[in-house]
Design a protein around this motif. Structure first.
Motif, PDB file in Angstrom:
ATOM      1  N   MET A  63       0.848  -1.183   0.000  1.00  0.00           N
ATOM      2  CA  MET A  63       0.000   0.000   0.000  1.00  0.00           C
ATOM      3  C   MET A  63       0.890   1.242   0.000  1.00  0.00           C
ATOM      4  SD  MET A  63      -3.106  -1.136  -0.067  1.00  0.00           S
ATOM      5  CE  MET A  63      -4.042   0.350   0.302  1.00  0.00           C
ATOM      6  N   GLU A  64       0.305   2.396  -0.318  1.00  0.00           N
ATOM      7  CA  GLU A  64       1.071   3.635  -0.359  1.00  0.00           C
ATOM      8  C   GLU A  64       1.406   4.174   1.037  1.00  0.00           C
ATOM      9  OE1 GLU A  64      -0.997   7.081  -1.952  1.00  0.00           O
ATOM     10  OE2 GLU A  64      -2.921   6.301  -1.281  1.00  0.00           O
ATOM     11  N   VAL A  65       0.857   3.572   2.078  1.00  0.00           N
ATOM     12  CA  VAL A  65       1.053   4.063   3.439  1.00  0.00           C
ATOM     13  C   VAL A  65       2.453   3.721   3.955  1.00  0.00           C
ATOM     14  CG1 VAL A  65      -1.397   4.019   3.982  1.00  0.00           C
ATOM     15  CG2 VAL A  65      -0.025   1.983   4.376  1.00  0.00           C
ATOM     16  N   PRO A  66       3.005   4.544   4.863  1.00  0.00           N
ATOM     17  CA  PRO A  66       4.379   4.353   5.325  1.00  0.00           C
ATOM     18  C   PRO A  66       4.670   2.993   5.971  1.00  0.00           C
ATOM     19  CG  PRO A  66       3.568   6.517   5.981  1.00  0.00           C
ATOM     20  CD  PRO A  66       2.401   5.772   5.409  1.00  0.00           C
ATOM     21  N   CYS A  67       3.700   2.419   6.673  1.00  0.00           N
ATOM     22  CA  CYS A  67       3.977   1.162   7.368  1.00  0.00           C
ATOM     23  C   CYS A  67       4.316   0.025   6.409  1.00  0.00           C
ATOM     24  CB  CYS A  67       2.834   0.775   8.307  1.00  0.00           C
ATOM     25  SG  CYS A  67       1.211   0.695   7.540  1.00  0.00           S
ATOM     26  N   CYS A  68       3.857   0.116   5.163  1.00  0.00           N
ATOM     27  CA  CYS A  68       4.183  -0.911   4.179  1.00  0.00           C
ATOM     28  C   CYS A  68       5.642  -0.846   3.739  1.00  0.00           C
ATOM     29  CB  CYS A  68       3.290  -0.795   2.952  1.00  0.00           C
ATOM     30  SG  CYS A  68       1.730  -1.680   3.126  1.00  0.00           S
ATOM     31  N   GLY A  69       6.313   0.255   4.055  1.00  0.00           N
ATOM     32  CA  GLY A  69       7.735   0.357   3.731  1.00  0.00           C
ATOM     33  C   GLY A  69       8.541  -0.730   4.413  1.00  0.00           C
ATOM     34  N   GLY A  70       8.090  -1.190   5.575  1.00  0.00           N
ATOM     35  CA  GLY A  70       8.792  -2.260   6.282  1.00  0.00           C
ATOM     36  C   GLY A  70       8.785  -3.557   5.501  1.00  0.00           C
ATOM     37  N   LEU A  71       7.675  -3.854   4.826  1.00  0.00           N
ATOM     38  CA  LEU A  71       7.594  -5.064   4.011  1.00  0.00           C
ATOM     39  C   LEU A  71       8.531  -4.958   2.814  1.00  0.00           C
ATOM     40  CD1 LEU A  71       6.169  -7.801   3.513  1.00  0.00           C
ATOM     41  CD2 LEU A  71       4.521  -6.556   2.122  1.00  0.00           C
ATOM     42  N   GLU A  72       8.477  -3.827   2.134  1.00  0.00           N
ATOM     43  CA  GLU A  72       9.348  -3.628   0.970  1.00  0.00           C
ATOM     44  C   GLU A  72      10.821  -3.730   1.362  1.00  0.00           C
ATOM     45  OE1 GLU A  72      10.389  -0.187  -2.350  1.00  0.00           O
ATOM     46  OE2 GLU A  72       8.468  -0.088  -1.283  1.00  0.00           O
ATOM     47  N   THR A  73      11.191  -3.102   2.464  1.00  0.00           N
ATOM     48  CA  THR A  73      12.576  -3.143   2.940  1.00  0.00           C
ATOM     49  C   THR A  73      13.009  -4.562   3.272  1.00  0.00           C
ATOM     50  OG1 THR A  73      12.414  -0.888   3.796  1.00  0.00           O
ATOM     51  CG2 THR A  73      14.156  -2.273   4.718  1.00  0.00           C
ATOM     52  N   ALA A  74      12.123  -5.317   3.939  1.00  0.00           N
ATOM     53  CA  ALA A  74      12.448  -6.701   4.309  1.00  0.00           C
ATOM     54  C   ALA A  74      12.689  -7.567   3.077  1.00  0.00           C
ATOM     55  CB  ALA A  74      11.334  -7.292   5.166  1.00  0.00           C
ATOM     56  N   VAL A  75      11.861  -7.389   2.046  1.00  0.00           N
ATOM     57  CA  VAL A  75      12.021  -8.191   0.827  1.00  0.00           C
ATOM     58  C   VAL A  75      13.308  -7.804   0.110  1.00  0.00           C
ATOM     59  CG1 VAL A  75      11.026  -8.850  -1.389  1.00  0.00           C
ATOM     60  CG2 VAL A  75       9.534  -8.504   0.578  1.00  0.00           C
ATOM     61  N   LYS A  76      13.584  -6.526   0.003  1.00  0.00           N
ATOM     62  CA  LYS A  76      14.820  -6.087  -0.649  1.00  0.00           C
ATOM     63  C   LYS A  76      16.041  -6.623   0.095  1.00  0.00           C
ATOM     64  CE  LYS A  76      13.066  -1.808  -2.725  1.00  0.00           C
ATOM     65  NZ  LYS A  76      13.124  -0.336  -2.671  1.00  0.00           N
ATOM     66  N   ARG A  77      16.001  -6.576   1.412  1.00  0.00           N
ATOM     67  CA  ARG A  77      17.111  -7.106   2.218  1.00  0.00           C
ATOM     68  C   ARG A  77      17.272  -8.610   1.999  1.00  0.00           C
ATOM     69  NH1 ARG A  77      15.580  -5.730   7.360  1.00  0.00           N
ATOM     70  NH2 ARG A  77      16.236  -3.613   6.930  1.00  0.00           N
ATOM     71  N   ALA A  78      16.142  -9.316   1.936  1.00  0.00           N
ATOM     72  CA  ALA A  78      16.182 -10.765   1.721  1.00  0.00           C
ATOM     73  C   ALA A  78      16.778 -11.098   0.354  1.00  0.00           C
ATOM     74  CB  ALA A  78      14.778 -11.355   1.841  1.00  0.00           C
ATOM     75  N   LEU A  79      16.391 -10.353  -0.670  1.00  0.00           N
ATOM     76  CA  LEU A  79      16.950 -10.575  -2.000  1.00  0.00           C
ATOM     77  C   LEU A  79      18.460 -10.349  -1.996  1.00  0.00           C
ATOM     78  CD1 LEU A  79      14.146  -8.871  -4.093  1.00  0.00           C
ATOM     79  CD2 LEU A  79      14.860 -11.255  -4.339  1.00  0.00           C
ATOM     80  N   GLN A  80      18.879  -9.283  -1.338  1.00  0.00           N
ATOM     81  CA  GLN A  80      20.307  -8.983  -1.271  1.00  0.00           C
ATOM     82  C   GLN A  80      21.056 -10.056  -0.472  1.00  0.00           C
ATOM     83  OE1 GLN A  80      21.231  -5.278   0.675  1.00  0.00           O
ATOM     84  NE2 GLN A  80      23.172  -5.083  -0.403  1.00  0.00           N
ATOM     85  N   ASN A  81      20.511 -10.455   0.671  1.00  0.00           N
ATOM     86  CA  ASN A  81      21.169 -11.437   1.532  1.00  0.00           C
ATOM     87  C   ASN A  81      21.176 -12.839   0.939  1.00  0.00           C
ATOM     88  OD1 ASN A  81      21.626  -9.402   3.373  1.00  0.00           O
ATOM     89  ND2 ASN A  81      19.943  -9.977   4.726  1.00  0.00           N
ATOM     90  N   SER A  82      20.263 -13.105   0.011  1.00  0.00           N
ATOM     91  CA  SER A  82      20.186 -14.445  -0.578  1.00  0.00           C
ATOM     92  C   SER A  82      21.386 -14.755  -1.464  1.00  0.00           C
ATOM     93  CB  SER A  82      18.898 -14.597  -1.400  1.00  0.00           C
ATOM     94  OG  SER A  82      19.005 -13.889  -2.632  1.00  0.00           O
ATOM     95  N   GLY A  83      22.027 -13.715  -1.973  1.00  0.00           N
ATOM     96  CA  GLY A  83      23.150 -13.918  -2.875  1.00  0.00           C
ATOM     97  C   GLY A  83      22.730 -14.307  -4.284  1.00  0.00           C
ATOM     98  N   LYS A  84      21.431 -14.267  -4.567  1.00  0.00           N
ATOM     99  CA  LYS A  84      20.924 -14.631  -5.886  1.00  0.00           C
ATOM    100  C   LYS A  84      20.490 -13.375  -6.635  1.00  0.00           C
ATOM    101  CE  LYS A  84      19.109 -19.216  -4.724  1.00  0.00           C
ATOM    102  NZ  LYS A  84      17.890 -20.053  -4.759  1.00  0.00           N
ATOM    103  N   PHE A  85      20.632 -13.420  -7.969  1.00  0.00           N
ATOM    104  CA  PHE A  85      20.113 -12.339  -8.805  1.00  0.00           C
ATOM    105  C   PHE A  85      18.769 -12.790  -9.352  1.00  0.00           C
ATOM    106  CE2 PHE A  85      19.448 -10.188 -12.864  1.00  0.00           C
ATOM    107  CZ  PHE A  85      19.486  -8.881 -12.424  1.00  0.00           C
ATOM    108  N   ILE A  86      17.700 -12.222  -8.813  1.00  0.00           N
ATOM    109  CA  ILE A  86      16.341 -12.597  -9.192  1.00  0.00           C
ATOM    110  C   ILE A  86      15.610 -11.331  -9.625  1.00  0.00           C
ATOM    111  CG2 ILE A  86      14.149 -13.546  -8.346  1.00  0.00           C
ATOM    112  CD1 ILE A  86      15.793 -15.186  -6.340  1.00  0.00           C
ATOM    113  N   PRO A  87      14.950 -11.345 -10.775  1.00  0.00           N
ATOM    114  CA  PRO A  87      14.175 -10.174 -11.183  1.00  0.00           C
ATOM    115  C   PRO A  87      13.092  -9.859 -10.146  1.00  0.00           C
ATOM    116  CG  PRO A  87      14.278 -11.802 -12.965  1.00  0.00           C
ATOM    117  CD  PRO A  87      14.859 -12.442 -11.749  1.00  0.00           C
ATOM    118  N   TRP A  88      12.929  -8.581  -9.831  1.00  0.00           N
ATOM    119  CA  TRP A  88      11.927  -8.198  -8.846  1.00  0.00           C
ATOM    120  C   TRP A  88      11.333  -6.839  -9.230  1.00  0.00           C
ATOM    121  CZ3 TRP A  88      12.695  -3.781  -5.807  1.00  0.00           C
ATOM    122  CH2 TRP A  88      13.997  -3.260  -5.850  1.00  0.00           C
TER     123      TRP A  88
END
Length: 198
Positions: free
Chosen positions: A160-185
């Motif tokens: 959602m456009e609301v600020p609290c959803c930023g936590g979900l987006e940040t968590a997913v981006k961190r997970a993608l980075q920490n996974s060591g895999k290059f995955i389209p997102w």
């Protein structure tokens, strides 16, 4: 057969993914950050994707292409591997439905705000949902394990456009980075009145 079908100009495509979301038949995928017509027999030639493209990268052309296969489209739209549970914190790290999955990670509210959420997002994806504000948890560790342990093809984050959803987006981006895999997102943001903002 010669028929009308879409053409995607790679040079003009900015990789926003709006056309892939707008294509109700599932003919377009995002590959290496660009839209690509990957299932010509799924393209009905009606062009629902055209008005969604902000750069004018999509046009029609008449050319040799397989006939539109409505039955194949319907079969592809049927859920093949329903996943349960869908809550991020309850989902297993390993499950057969993750193999080769296009992963949808969505904020809880998005499905209720956007009327055609199933058609636009869930179809042909394995879905995980969560709300970092209500769950008061950082999902990144769990999501990293899921991405590392499975053959995930792509990740779509719907928030959602609301600020609290930023936590979900940040968590997913961190997970993608920490996974060591290059995955389209990609990230899709839904307004509080249910419109897709990007």
């Amino acid at each position: 057969m010669i028929r009308k079908i879409i053409r995607i100009d790679k040079e003009k495509c900015n990789g926003c993914g709006a056309c892939a979301v707008a294509c109700h038949e599932g003919a377009i995928d995002m590959i290496d950050g660009k839209a690509k017509l990957v299932r010509e027999h799924f393209c009905d030639g009606l062009g629902d994707c055209l008005p969604e493209c902000p750069t004018g990268a999509i046009s029609f052309e008449e050319r040799e292409a397989p006939e539109y296969d409505e039955e194949a489209v319907k079969a592809a739209q049927m859920p093949k591997r329903p996943n349960w549970p869908v809550q991020i914190k309850l989902a297993p790290v390993n499950a057969p439905y993750f193999d080769g999955a296009n992963l949808l990670i969505a904020a809880d509210c998005t499905a209720y705000a956007h009327a055609s959420f199933y058609r636009d997002f869930i179809r042909n994806r394995v879905t995980l949902i969560g709300c970092p504000k209500l769950d008061q948890v950082d999902y990144s560790e769990k999501l990293t394990a899921i991405i590392q342990s499975n053959n995930i093809q792509s990740v779509t984050i719907v928030r959602m456009e609301v600020p609290c959803c930023g936590g979900l987006e940040t968590a997913v981006k961190r997970a993608l980075q920490n996974s060591g895999k290059f995955i389209p997102w990609q990230v899709v943001t839904i307004s509080i009145d249910g419109k897709i903002l990007n």
